[in-house]
Design an enzyme around this catalytic site. Structure first.
Site, PDB file in Angstrom:
ATOM      1  N   CYS A   1       0.806  -1.221   0.000  1.00 26.06           N
ATOM      2  CA  CYS A   1       0.000   0.000   0.000  1.00 26.06           C
ATOM      3  C   CYS A   1       0.842   1.276   0.000  1.00 26.06           C
ATOM      4  O   CYS A   1       0.322   2.351  -0.321  1.00 26.06           O
ATOM      5  CB  CYS A   1      -0.919   0.018   1.216  1.00 26.06           C
ATOM      6  SG  CYS A   1      -2.064  -1.377   1.285  1.00 26.06           S
TER       7      CYS A   1
ATOM      8  N   HIS B   1      -8.859   3.458  -2.805  1.00 22.33           N
ATOM      9  CA  HIS B   1      -7.470   3.071  -2.549  1.00 22.33           C
ATOM     10  C   HIS B   1      -6.919   2.290  -3.752  1.00 22.33           C
ATOM     11  O   HIS B   1      -6.861   1.066  -3.728  1.00 22.33           O
ATOM     12  CB  HIS B   1      -7.423   2.223  -1.281  1.00 22.33           C
ATOM     13  CG  HIS B   1      -6.070   1.771  -0.854  1.00 22.33           C
ATOM     14  ND1 HIS B   1      -4.891   2.343  -1.296  1.00 22.33           N
ATOM     15  CD2 HIS B   1      -5.693   0.751  -0.013  1.00 22.33           C
ATOM     16  CE1 HIS B   1      -3.868   1.718  -0.739  1.00 22.33           C
ATOM     17  NE2 HIS B   1      -4.331   0.741   0.027  1.00 22.33           N
TER      18      HIS B   1
ATOM     19  N   CYS C   1      -0.459   2.462   6.453  1.00 23.73           N
ATOM     20  CA  CYS C   1       0.049   1.141   6.771  1.00 23.73           C
ATOM     21  C   CYS C   1       0.193   0.401   5.452  1.00 23.73           C
ATOM     22  O   CYS C   1      -0.353   0.818   4.429  1.00 23.73           O
ATOM     23  CB  CYS C   1      -0.878   0.394   7.726  1.00 23.73           C
ATOM     24  SG  CYS C   1      -2.510   0.017   7.051  1.00 23.73           S
TER      25      CYS C   1
END
EC number: 2.3.1.16
Length: 399
Positions: free
Chosen positions: A90, A356, A386
């Site tokens: 991510c 995302h 994170c």
């Protein structure tokens, strides 16, 4: 007497609108096409000749293995620019921007294009599973090019972040379902307000695509934020794992699965001055950290103070925080641990509302941050997230 270290400054930044994967406008658009669109546009915005750029660094996660950055350079006539693909789950897009800044600050280059691209709609990830399995465990996955984020355990399945990140954060930090749904509702409210106020207009480069029906569409506005999303709607959604007693993570208080790309030009302050370029922001510092996979959610609480310390700053110096909302429980936990003012966190929405697009998210956040801080008259901004496998990352930008 030594030479002063160059500063890494952002002189241009843009992104595509964010699409909803598999059912949205960008479903038939490849990661290469998305990246090509933002890269060519950010070069135009930069005012620099393509030959000036020393490298193109692009994040890719779900596309699989190749050097997508060099492909994009070659496919768009930027043959003098080499390319490098990076992947930090991510935090991939942020890592690409940090790599560009490192090149500049080390004196090993004067201008780098950095960003990320994600076409989750076009990725085989999530479709190939060992027959007869749920696909929730690392051993159930058969894609040879896509390795699990970490060795899976019952409390941290490698391919199920709703448990590894969201549920663990809820349990470890005593976060209720209502608190998660309230955060998610506010995220959508803030994203819709930003869209209606035109706050994303300067950063978005509209893209013309062909949709599933074969129609040509001019796509210019993020489509993942949902108008009318409220606590009542969210509280009625089914949890992802009803077999786990008390489970509180739903699709509504989790980030979206999305398609998008973003890119920035990062150059030395010396080059910017020599070429008369406008500076959008200065990259002051960054960090990446590791934690136990079952504590992935808390990675930003370590990465943010570390990045600030490297810039000689503290939490008190920060005007805005953007902590990616992988899950509402995760960002609530980070906000609680760092004792942040929620009015300064994710002021224009984040992963739950905007979406995302994994490899693009960090570059999208950096792009949004410089434009938001400029709108407010400047200041220090921190972006963080994170990342799968037990990681956290953060970057400090000054405008």
């Amino acid at each position: 007497m030594g030479t002063e270290q160059p500063r890494a400054v952002i002189t241009a930044a843009c992104r595509t609108p964010i699409g909803t994967a598999r059912k949205g406008t960008l479903t038939e658009t490849t990661a290469e096409e998305l990246a090509g669109h933002v890269v060519t546009n950010v070069v135009k915005r930069s005012g620099l000749s393509p030959e000036v750029f020393d490298d193109l660094v692009l994040g890719e996660v779900y596309q699989g293995g190749g050097d997508i950055a060099r492909y994009v350079a070659a496919a768009n006539g930027l043959t003098s620019i080499p390319g490098m693909a990076v992947n930090r789950q991510c935090a991939t897009g942020l890592t690409a921007v940090a790599s560009a800044a490192a090149t500049i600050m080390s004196g090993m280059g004067d201008a780098v294009i950095a960003g990320g691209t994600e076409a989750a709609s076009m990725s085989p990830v999530g479709r190939r599973r060992t027959p007869g399995t749920s696909g929730k465990n690392a051993d159930d996955w058969t894609d040879p090019w896509f390795s699990p984020s970490h060795p899976g355990t019952p409390d941290a399945p490698a391919m199920d972040m709703s448990i590894t990140v969201g549920w663990n954060a809820a349990v470890q930090y005593d976060i209720t379902r209502q608190q998660q749904d309230e955060w998610a509702a506010r995220s959508h409210e803030r994203a819709i307000a930003a869209i209606d106020d035109g706050r994303f207009d300067s950063e978005i480069v509209p893209i013309t695509v062909t949709n599933k029906a074969g129609e040509t569409v001019d796509f210019a506005v993020d489509e993942h934020p949902r108008r009318g999303t409220n606590l009542e709607v969210l509280s009625g959604l089914r949890v992802i794992h009803p077999e786990i007693e008390g489970f509180s993570v739903t699709a509504g208080n989790s980030s979206g699965i999305n398609d998008a790309a973003a890119a920035l030009t990062v150059v030395s302050d010396g080059l910017a001055k020599a070429e008369g370029l406008e500076t959008l922001g200065v990259i002051r510092s960054w960090s990446a950290v590791g934690v136990e996979p079952n504590r992935t959610a808390i990675g930003p609480t370590i990465a943010i103070p570390r990045a600030l310390a490297r810039a000689g700053l503290s939490l008190r110096d920060v005007r805005l925080f953007d902590i990616n909302e992988a899950f509402a429980a995760q960002v609530i936990a980070c906000t609680k641990v760092l004792e942040l003012d929620e009015d300064r966190v994710n002021v224009s929405g984040s992963g739950i509302s905007l979406g995302h697009p994994i490899a693009a998210t960090g570059a999208r956040m950096a792009t949004t941050m410089v434009y938001e801080l400029r709108r407010l008259g400047g200041g220090i901004g921190v972006i963080a997230m994170c990342a799968g496998g037990g990681m956290g990352a953060a970057m400090v930008i000054e405008v």
